[in-house]
Motif scaffolding. Sequence first.
Motif, short mmCIF file in Angstrom:
data_model
loop_
_atom_site.label_atom_id
_atom_site.label_comp_id
_atom_site.label_asym_id
_atom_site.label_seq_id
_atom_site.Cartn_x
_atom_site.Cartn_y
_atom_site.Cartn_z
N ALA A 99 0.80 -1.31 -0.01
CA ALA A 99 0.11 -0.01 -0.10
C ALA A 99 0.69 1.35 -0.14
N THR A 100 2.05 1.24 0.77
CA THR A 100 3.00 2.49 0.87
C THR A 100 3.45 2.54 -0.63
N VAL A 101 3.95 1.56 -1.42
CA VAL A 101 4.25 1.94 -2.79
C VAL A 101 3.16 2.29 -3.82
N ARG A 102 1.95 1.99 -3.51
CA ARG A 102 0.76 2.42 -4.36
C ARG A 102 0.54 3.85 -4.07
N HIS A 103 0.76 4.09 -2.75
CA HIS A 103 0.55 5.66 -2.19
C HIS A 103 1.56 6.48 -2.95
N LEU A 104 2.85 6.15 -2.81
CA LEU A 104 3.72 6.85 -3.41
C LEU A 104 3.81 7.09 -4.92
N ALA A 105 3.08 6.04 -5.70
CA ALA A 105 2.79 6.32 -6.96
C ALA A 105 1.55 7.37 -7.16
N GLN A 106 0.41 7.15 -6.41
CA GLN A 106 -0.28 8.20 -6.21
C GLN A 106 0.01 9.49 -5.99
N ASP A 119 2.41 15.83 -6.71
CA ASP A 119 2.93 16.22 -5.32
C ASP A 119 4.15 15.64 -5.03
N LEU A 120 5.47 16.23 -5.28
CA LEU A 120 6.51 15.96 -4.97
C LEU A 120 6.93 16.30 -3.60
N ALA A 121 6.49 17.17 -3.07
CA ALA A 121 6.95 17.51 -1.33
C ALA A 121 6.06 16.28 -0.57
N GLY A 122 4.90 15.95 -1.21
CA GLY A 122 4.26 14.87 -0.27
C GLY A 122 4.76 13.70 -0.56
N PHE A 123 5.21 13.36 -1.72
CA PHE A 123 6.30 12.02 -2.05
C PHE A 123 7.28 12.17 -1.08
N ALA A 124 7.78 13.29 -0.99
CA ALA A 124 9.08 13.05 -0.16
C ALA A 124 8.91 12.92 1.66
N ASP A 131 14.55 11.41 8.77
CA ASP A 131 14.94 11.47 7.57
C ASP A 131 14.55 12.66 6.73
N TYR A 132 13.28 12.98 6.72
CA TYR A 132 13.13 13.96 5.97
C TYR A 132 13.55 15.35 6.33
N ARG A 133 13.84 15.58 7.65
CA ARG A 133 14.41 16.79 8.20
C ARG A 133 15.94 16.65 7.93
N THR A 134 16.54 15.49 7.89
CA THR A 134 18.06 15.30 7.68
C THR A 134 18.12 15.87 6.18
N PHE A 135 17.40 15.38 5.06
CA PHE A 135 17.37 15.85 3.59
C PHE A 135 17.15 17.33 3.74
N ARG A 164 20.34 17.30 -3.03
CA ARG A 164 19.14 17.90 -3.94
C ARG A 164 18.12 16.74 -3.85
N TRP A 165 18.13 15.66 -2.78
CA TRP A 165 16.93 14.80 -2.83
C TRP A 165 15.60 15.38 -2.74
N PRO A 166 14.73 15.08 -3.42
CA PRO A 166 14.79 13.80 -4.31
C PRO A 166 15.15 14.20 -5.89
N LEU A 167 15.45 15.56 -6.15
CA LEU A 167 15.66 15.67 -7.61
C LEU A 167 17.02 14.83 -7.89
N SER A 168 17.83 14.66 -6.76
CA SER A 168 19.29 13.85 -7.49
C SER A 168 18.64 12.58 -7.76
N GLU A 169 17.60 12.04 -7.54
CA GLU A 169 17.22 10.63 -8.12
C GLU A 169 17.24 10.60 -9.54
N LEU A 170 17.31 11.68 -10.08
CA LEU A 170 16.88 11.62 -11.79
C LEU A 170 18.10 11.30 -12.40
N PRO A 171 17.84 10.82 -13.68
CA PRO A 171 19.35 10.22 -14.21
C PRO A 171 20.03 11.52 -14.46
N LEU A 172 19.47 12.63 -15.02
CA LEU A 172 20.44 13.84 -15.29
C LEU A 172 20.10 15.03 -14.37
N PRO A 173 20.50 14.62 -12.98
CA PRO A 173 19.99 16.05 -12.17
C PRO A 173 20.92 17.38 -12.46
#
Length: 323
Positions: A39-46, A52-57, A65-69, A79-88
Amino acid sequence: MSQAQRLTAAVLACALGALAACTQPTAPQVADTPDGPAATVRHLAQLLQDNDLAGFARSAVPPQDYRTFADAWQHDLSRWPLSELPLPDKIVPMLAALSANDAERQLGQDYDRQLAGQSADLRNAAQTLGLFIGQYVKTQGDFTPSQRAHFGQVIPVLSTWAQSAPLADAPRAHTALRSLVAAARDAHIDSDADLKEAGMERALAQLDPFLAAFKGVLSDYGLPLDDSLAQLQTGTVTTKDDVAMVAVTYPLATKPIQLTVTLRRQAGHWYVADYMDQAAALRKTLQESPEPPADPAPPATLPPSSDGKVAQAVRTAIGGHWA
């Protein structure tokens, strides 16, 4: 062609690629508790489908961990979660190019001069670029085995899609440029200093409308990523202690992509294990160097990710078009 490829890679990775751990066949969707790992995976996909990038984070990692990022973002360590992109390292330059004065006219002229009507050349370029990037990911670069496995599925599919997409259609391209230019200007982010000043939460919120415009353009070219997210299926769930492996499949340009997402349970909730590990490493770095250097010169682009070499290789391969 290079701009279209970067747009495709960026949105795809933001929506799907960062969750990959390894690939394996998936079973039909299984029942799961409302707060379980599947359900967590499906929620992140939703959340990504909802732009909602902030909601995803917030949902992908525990509050600590959110505060750490967020802290690492302010120290220019992440620059997580932008750093997860192939060409950040191309995100900010792309936004800057799209939001520049007279961008729509100048980029439109570049397109008309170099790409409009060049269907055969674009098909050949898409095929060549797909082979080049696929070989690079397979044999070179700083990729994990799971990244190589996932991108090994995605890259051929994108290459095939690009070969049949109407990339040479000038009216369609100009419509796409108008949409992207307007969205980039509304984001008010055209430098890494803008990202830092906004902070992680606000910067991600500012990028949400651009993500929506991005996906809209790709959908118009026959790559509906929202449909991919909506049709994401979770299958077999394997758990041991507080670690879960969730088999996932999603369609990409009608082709099934299969992977496994690894999650870890903390305080009764499930989070993406890879992100938690990244946060733990950042916490250690922040503790060792709690203060940034005095008056640091802001970088021109985002800090390079582990696959930053791909950006340079792609630029070399395509001869600088739309650089």
